[in-house]
Scaffold this active site. Structure first.
Site, PDB file in Angstrom:
ATOM      1  N   HIS A  82       0.862  -1.189   0.000  1.00 42.74           N
ATOM      2  CA  HIS A  82       0.000   0.000   0.000  1.00 42.74           C
ATOM      3  C   HIS A  82       0.895   1.233   0.000  1.00 42.74           C
ATOM      4  CE1 HIS A  82      -3.403   2.593   0.875  1.00 42.74           C
ATOM      5  NE2 HIS A  82      -2.594   3.249   1.686  1.00 42.74           N
ATOM      6  N   ARG A 168     -14.624  12.846   8.630  1.00 41.50           N
ATOM      7  CA  ARG A 168     -13.335  13.517   8.930  1.00 41.50           C
ATOM      8  C   ARG A 168     -13.042  14.596   7.908  1.00 41.50           C
ATOM      9  NH1 ARG A 168      -9.531   8.766   8.475  1.00 41.50           N
ATOM     10  NH2 ARG A 168      -7.921  10.346   8.637  1.00 41.50           N
ATOM     11  N   SER A 183      -7.468   3.783   9.430  1.00 44.31           N
ATOM     12  CA  SER A 183      -8.233   3.804   8.179  1.00 44.31           C
ATOM     13  C   SER A 183      -7.510   2.970   7.115  1.00 44.31           C
ATOM     14  CB  SER A 183      -8.379   5.262   7.731  1.00 44.31           C
ATOM     15  OG  SER A 183      -8.755   5.353   6.390  1.00 44.31           O
TER      16      SER A 183
HETATM   17  N1  URA Z   1      -5.819   7.196   3.171  1.00 51.84           N
HETATM   18  C1  URA Z   1      -6.770   6.457   3.798  1.00 51.84           C
HETATM   19  O1  URA Z   1      -7.164   5.405   3.325  1.00 51.84           O
HETATM   20  N2  URA Z   1      -7.250   6.931   4.966  1.00 51.84           N
HETATM   21  C2  URA Z   1      -6.839   8.069   5.535  1.00 51.84           C
HETATM   22  O2  URA Z   1      -7.315   8.423   6.581  1.00 51.84           O
HETATM   23  C3  URA Z   1      -5.866   8.831   4.856  1.00 51.84           C
HETATM   24  C4  URA Z   1      -5.365   8.367   3.670  1.00 51.84           C
END
Ligand code: URA
Length: 433
Positions: A82, A168, A183
Site C-alpha cells: 500500500h 473527517r 483507516s
Molecule cells: N488514506 C486512507 O485510506 N485513509 C486516511 O485516513 C488517509 C489516507
C-alpha cells in the site's frame, strides 16, 4: 453505554476500552449514533491521541464493520502493498510481476485515485480490455495459478471507514495519525492479506510533509499489523518530486514497462526493487532483502519480468501487445513543451502542483464521479539536481485540449531553481520493521 461519556473521557485524555470503541464503530456504522456526536469524539481523538492498544482495537472494529475477504484458499503467504499516495507512483505495476516471479502470491486490492494522487486501478484501465472487477473465484484462481491478481475495492468492505472518512473530511480531522493509520490498515486487513509492505511517502507531493510525521505514521501502522497478526513492514520513501518522469495513466504504464525492461528512472527503479524485496522476504522467498534485490535485478535483465507483465495483463483480460507496442495505449492529441524562462539547477519541487496540473489535464479526479482521460498526463523532463538552460523543456503536457494556459501556470510554479547544485536526493529514508 452513552457516547457523551466517551467523548468526555477522551476529551480528558483517558483511554477508551475495546468495548467502548466497538460501541462507537458499530453504532456509527448502523446509523444509531449521529454525525455530531461522532464528530466531537473524532476531534477529541485528534487532540488527545490514542495509545497502541486503542488504535489496534479501533482498526479491529473497523475491519469487522463489514465483509472480510476470505483468501484462505490461496496457498502460501499472501502479500499486498500500500502506498500512502504520491505523484507518478507506479510502483504497484512494477512489483506485481517481480514478486510473482519468485512464487510469492500477490493478492492485490487497489483503489481509485482522488485529488492529486493517482490510483493503480485507474492506470491499469488505460490498457484496452483490462478488467479490475473479478469474481472471488477468478481472483483466487489467478493468484493460485499465476501468483498475481488485482481487483478494485468492491462490496461492503470497511463501511465504518467510508463513513468516518467522509465525516473527517468535513470536520478537520483527516490529519490525525491514529485515524489515518487505522483507516489504511483496516482496508488492507479486511482485504484478506497475510503480509503488507507499506510505502509511506514523505515530501511536497505526499500526505506527510515531514519525516517525523511519516515515521510516526509508519510506526503506528506497523504496530497495528503486529497487534492484528499481519506481518508488516513500512518503507519511508521520498516524495519531494514526482517519481520517475511520467505522471498520468497511459504514460505511467509506459514508464512501468521501461522499468521492467531495465531502462527505468533510478528513483522509480530503486523504490520498486526495495518494496518488491520486502514483499518477497515477508512472503518467505528470501531471508534477506539484499538477496531478493539481486535476484530481481536478474529477473529484469533476463526479460522474465517483462514476460510476466504480459501474462499479468492477459489474465486480467487486457491486451498484452501494449507491452511491445506502447503506441497502442491511449495517446493525447496535443503534446505541449513547457520551456524554461529561468536558468540554474532544479533544487526543489512542489510535487503536489505537478499532481494537480495532471488532474487539471484530465488524468485525475476532482470529484469521485469525474471521468478519467487515460491519455492525459505530464512528462517531467527535468528533475532535482538537473541543470536547466533558458528555453530547455521542463516538462511536456499531454492533453486532448489545446487550451492548457491554466495548467501551464500551475506546473511552472512546481519547479524551484537555484544557482547551486543541490545535494543528491535520497530515495529511501528508513525502513520500519
Ligand atoms: N488514506 C486512507 O485510506 N485513509 C486516511 O485516513 C488517509 C489516507
Amino acid at each position: 453505554m452513552r457516547i457523551v461519556d466517551l467523548i468526555n473521557k477522551k476529551k480528558h485524555g483517558e483511554r477508551l476500552t475495546k468495548e467502548e470503541i466497538e460501541f462507537v464503530i458499530n453504532g456509527y456504522t448502523s446509523g444509531d449514533l449521529p454525525d455530531y456526536q461522532v464528530s466531537a469524539l473524532l476531534m477529541a481523538i485528534y487532540f488527545k491521541g490514542m495509545d497502541t492498544q486503542e488504535i489496534a482495537d479501533l482498526t479491529h472494529a473497523m475491519v469487522h464493520s463489514g465483509d472480510v475477504v476470505d483468501l484462505s484458499q490461496i496457498q502460501g503467504i499472501k502479500v499486498d502493498k500500500h502506498s500512502t499516495g504520491g505523484v507518478g507512483d507506479k510502483i504497484s505495476l512494477i512489483v506485481i510481476p517481480l514478486v510473482a516471479s519468485v512464487g510469492v502470491p500477490v493478492a492485490k486490492m487497489s483503489g481509485r485515485g482522488l485529488g492529486h494522487t493517482g490510483g493503480t486501478i485507474d492506470k491499469l484501465e488505460a490498457i484496452e480490455g483490462f478488467k479490475v472487477e473479478l469474481s472471488n473465484e477468478t481472483f483466487i484462481n489467478n493468484v493460485n495459478t499465476y501468483k498475481m491478481a488485482i481487483v478494485g475495492q468492491t462490496g461492503n468492505l470497511t463501511p465504518a471507514d467510508k463513513k468516518l472518512y467522509a465525516l473527517r473530511d468535513v470536520t478537520g480531522t483527516i490529519d490525525s495519525i491514529p485515524l489515518i493509520a487505522s483507516s489504511i490498515m483496516s482496508k488492507k486487513i479486511a482485504a484478506g492479506t497475510d503480509a503488507i509492505v507499506l510505502d509511506v511517502k514523505v515530501g511536497s507531493g505526499a500526505f506527510m510533509k515531514s519525516l517525523d510525521d511519516a515515521r510516526e505514521l509508519a510506526k503506528t501502522m506497523v504496530n497495528i499489523g503486529n497487534a492484528l497478526n499481519r506481518k508488516t513492514v513500512a518503507v519511508i520513501t521520498n516524495m519531494d518530486q514526482p517519481l520517475g518522469h511520467e505522471v498520468g495513466n497511459a504514460n505511467e504504464i509506459k514508464e512501468a514497462i521501461e522499468v521492467l525492461r531495465g531502462h527505468g528512472a533510478e528513483d522509480e527503479t530503486q523504490v520498486a526493487l526495495t518494496i518488491a524485496s520486502y514483499m518477497a522476504v515477508l512472503g518467505g522467498a528470501f531471508k534477506e532483502t539484499t538477496e531478493a534485490k539481486a535476484h530481481f535485478e536478474k529477473v529484469i535483465a533476463s526479460g522474465e519480468a517483462i514476460e510476466l507483465l504480459k501474462k499479468f495483463i492477459e489474465i486480467q483480460g487486457g491486451n498484452p501487445q501494449v507491452v511491445d507496442h506502447p503506441e497502442k495505449l491511449p495517446t493525447a492529441k496535443y503534446h505541449l513543451d513547457i520551456k524554461s524562462d529561468m536558468e540554474g539547477y532544479i533544487a526543489g519541487f512542489d510535487a503536489e502542483k505537478v499532481g494537480i496540473a495532471a488532474m487539471m489535464l484530465g488524468a485525475g479526479r476532482r470529484r469521485k464521479e469525474d471521468v478519467i482521460d487515460f491519455a492525459a498526463g505530464i512528462t517531467v523532463a527535468k528533475k532535482m539536481g538537473d541543470h536547466v538552460n533558458l528555453g530547455d523543456v521542463l516538462c511536456v503536457l499531454h492533453s486532448n485540449s489545446p487550451d492548457v494556459l491554466e495548467v501551464e501556470k500551475v506546473v511552472r510554479t512546481a519547479f524551484m531553481f537555484s544557482s547551486n547544485q543541490p545535494e543528491p536526493t535520497q530515495y529511501i529514508y528508513e525502513i520500519i520493521e
